[in-house]
Design an enzyme around this catalytic site. Structure first.
Site, short mmCIF file in Angstrom:
data_model
loop_
_atom_site.label_atom_id
_atom_site.label_comp_id
_atom_site.label_asym_id
_atom_site.label_seq_id
_atom_site.Cartn_x
_atom_site.Cartn_y
_atom_site.Cartn_z
N GLY B 13 12.25 -1.62 -2.93
CA GLY B 13 11.07 -0.75 -2.88
C GLY B 13 10.05 -1.34 -1.93
N LEU B 17 3.34 -2.22 -2.08
CA LEU B 17 3.39 -3.56 -2.66
C LEU B 17 4.54 -4.38 -2.08
CD1 LEU B 17 2.68 -4.65 -6.26
CD2 LEU B 17 4.87 -5.30 -5.28
N GLY B 18 5.77 -3.86 -2.21
CA GLY B 18 6.93 -4.61 -1.73
C GLY B 18 6.87 -4.84 -0.22
N LYS B 196 -3.61 -8.30 -18.86
CA LYS B 196 -3.70 -7.30 -17.78
C LYS B 196 -3.89 -5.90 -18.37
CE LYS B 196 -3.23 -6.22 -13.27
NZ LYS B 196 -2.18 -6.07 -12.27
N ASN B 200 -5.99 -2.38 -17.72
CA ASN B 200 -5.19 -1.23 -17.29
C ASN B 200 -5.21 -0.06 -18.27
OD1 ASN B 200 -4.27 -1.75 -14.70
ND2 ASN B 200 -2.55 -2.99 -15.40
N ASN B 204 -7.05 3.05 -16.30
CA ASN B 204 -6.02 3.95 -15.78
C ASN B 204 -5.98 5.25 -16.58
OD1 ASN B 204 -4.23 2.86 -13.50
ND2 ASN B 204 -4.47 1.08 -14.80
#
Lengths: 318, 318
Positions: B13, B17-18, B196, B200, B204
């Site tokens: 991916g 990010l990747g 985290k 989140n 979110n």
């Protein structure tokens, strides 16, 4: 058989609700006095136009007033305002109700009778009315009744105990019945109010937050479960006041709503049309009432916070 | 000083990010292999374009692949997919990771390492990575890094106990550090994951349900209190797994978010752009994990139900 005295009604807020019941009471022979605000000029000129599938209920020359001081003190003051206008009650109510008369608060939510009771003389009785009504104002002094109109009536008691079937409740029930309205008399107004909240809390709130009619909320497994969880929190709130609402009643509300066509609860209509929402009466007051008895209702609390956020944002951007 | 062996990375991916971390690892001298889907043709023709305020990190002739079977088995398989694509892991992971290698799951939410671990040989180690990163894909094979990029790294252990600082974590941390990425090594991945989630879960979720950036949620008293209440439910969930998160940490998260400019959490961006939302990883998994230990988290449950409703409605109307 003794002769029946014609009772007088002051209709405070002759909108979709007050206008409809006021017109029906007028046609049933009551002496009805309408307090009007923005529609006064229109109504004095052209009368109060009331359409319904049941027929025409217009009032050609209504007794209309602009100021409560100009109205006669009546046997019954029918409060047909939205709860968002209840801060006006201390000005509006005292002049229009007789010392031995009563106030009939036909509003949504909880704690609405308290406000009316605080606004009037201690001798004045307070009744609560819950209307299951579909009607709306289509223009100034012009009301269209769509369907239903049943009313639940109960006597308010300041100590919260069931007041039973009082003379005032019986008299008002008699007038409404004569006006063709189906009346259910409630011996315990507190219980009746909480039962009404079982429906009002989830559907009014979630329809706004999720922008969804009742059919959408019921067709989805997650929101159906959330409606049920919210209903059970209302049941918990009622229990804190010694009122038992059965699980069967919750299941009945869910099943009834599933059978309904796509329905927009009143709060969704208010939201869509930019009107203030009855968040405090429907969500805030039961939440605070339960909190006062040490009961936390987390989902109701979250719904209340979400609604307040949405409501404040509209006011800010307006 | 012994010579350092160049470690190989399979980037599963190569998106915002990747692509970003892969490009940085490439420039730090690692052997990086990119698995690409829709961008394969573009990347083989024109390379992987990576812009950043820190400079240019493009990879002119990346080792790019369309199928995992064509890739070499690497030391580290970096999972940069959204969790909504995790059903693909059993196909994607086994060919690209050495028997003594490891998988680095750089995703949001809870329970994501379990899925990766189930997809690979038992000898393969699994690490969890949490990126604090602002970057996005602006076009095929074209990534724009905006800000940040810190990574928290920890070793996953199937029994849920803190794994401490393992060799795999140290090696990956070394590569990332050499690539200019600030790395925080976490001795207890489970604790790090729950911490985290403290951020989140509320931001979110509520940003989507209430269509509001973080500044709006913090400026309003009701939603600020709701964010805090949701954070405290996450703390309760963590406690069910023996992980203590202090009230101070919650207050720090609130204060930090208050200082931020208007920010759209990733779920809000996904929602706005019609992409699947990471509801199961961020909300569903912690909810189920807590339920498995007998803990009910009512507000998180309600948020999850609301998000699922919104998500399903979009899919229906699509």
């Amino acid at each position: 058989m003794r002769e029946r005295r014609v009772r007088s009604y002051a209709i405070i807020g002759a909108g979709a609700l007050g206008g409809w019941y006021g017109a029906r009471l007028h046609h049933a022979g009551c002496s009805v006095h309408f307090l009007l605000h923005s529609d006064y000029a229109q109504v004095t000129r052209n009368g109060l136009r009331v359409e319904s599938p049941c027929g025409e209920f217009s009032v050609r020359a209504p007794q209309a007033y602009q100021r409560p001081q100009d109205m006669p003190a009546c046997d019954v003051a029918l409060v047909g305002l939205k709860t968002t206008q209840n801060h006006l009650l201390p000005q509006l109510l005292p002049p229009v109700v007789r010392r031995d008369g009563c106030v009939l608060v036909m509003q949504n939510g909880l704690g609405v009778e308290e406000l009316a009771a605080a606004a009037v003389n201690r001798c004045v009785q307070v009744l609560g009315g819950m209307a299951f009504l579909c009607s709306h104002k289509v223009g100034p002094g012009h009301i269209r009744h769509m369907d239903y109109g049943d009313v639940r009536l109960g006597h308010y008691s300041p100590d919260g105990r069931p007041a039973g079937l009082t003379r005032h409740v019986q008299q008002v029930a008699e007038d409404f019945t004569r006006a063709g309205v189906t009346v259910h008399v409630e011996e315990d107004l507190v219980l009746a109010r909480w039962k009404k909240l079982v429906w009002n809390v989830p559907y009014n709130g979630l329809s706004v937050v999720l922008n969804a009619t009742t059919d959408k909320l019921m067709a989805d497994q997650d929101t159906r479960a959330l409606c049920e969880a919210l209903m059970l929190e209302v049941v918990e709130g009622a229990a804190a006041f010694g009122r038992a609402i059965s699980r069967d009643f919750v299941q009945l509300m869910l099943a009834n709503t599933e059978q309904m066509v796509a329905y927009k609860p009143s709060m969704m209509l208010d939201w869509e049309q930019g009107r203030p929402m009855e968040i405090e009466a429907i969500h805030g007051n039961p939440l605070r009432a339960a909190a006062g008895r040490g009961i936390v209702l987390p989902r109701l609390s979250m719904l209340y916070q979400q609604l307040r956020f949405l409501s404040a944002r509209v006011r800010c951007s307006a």
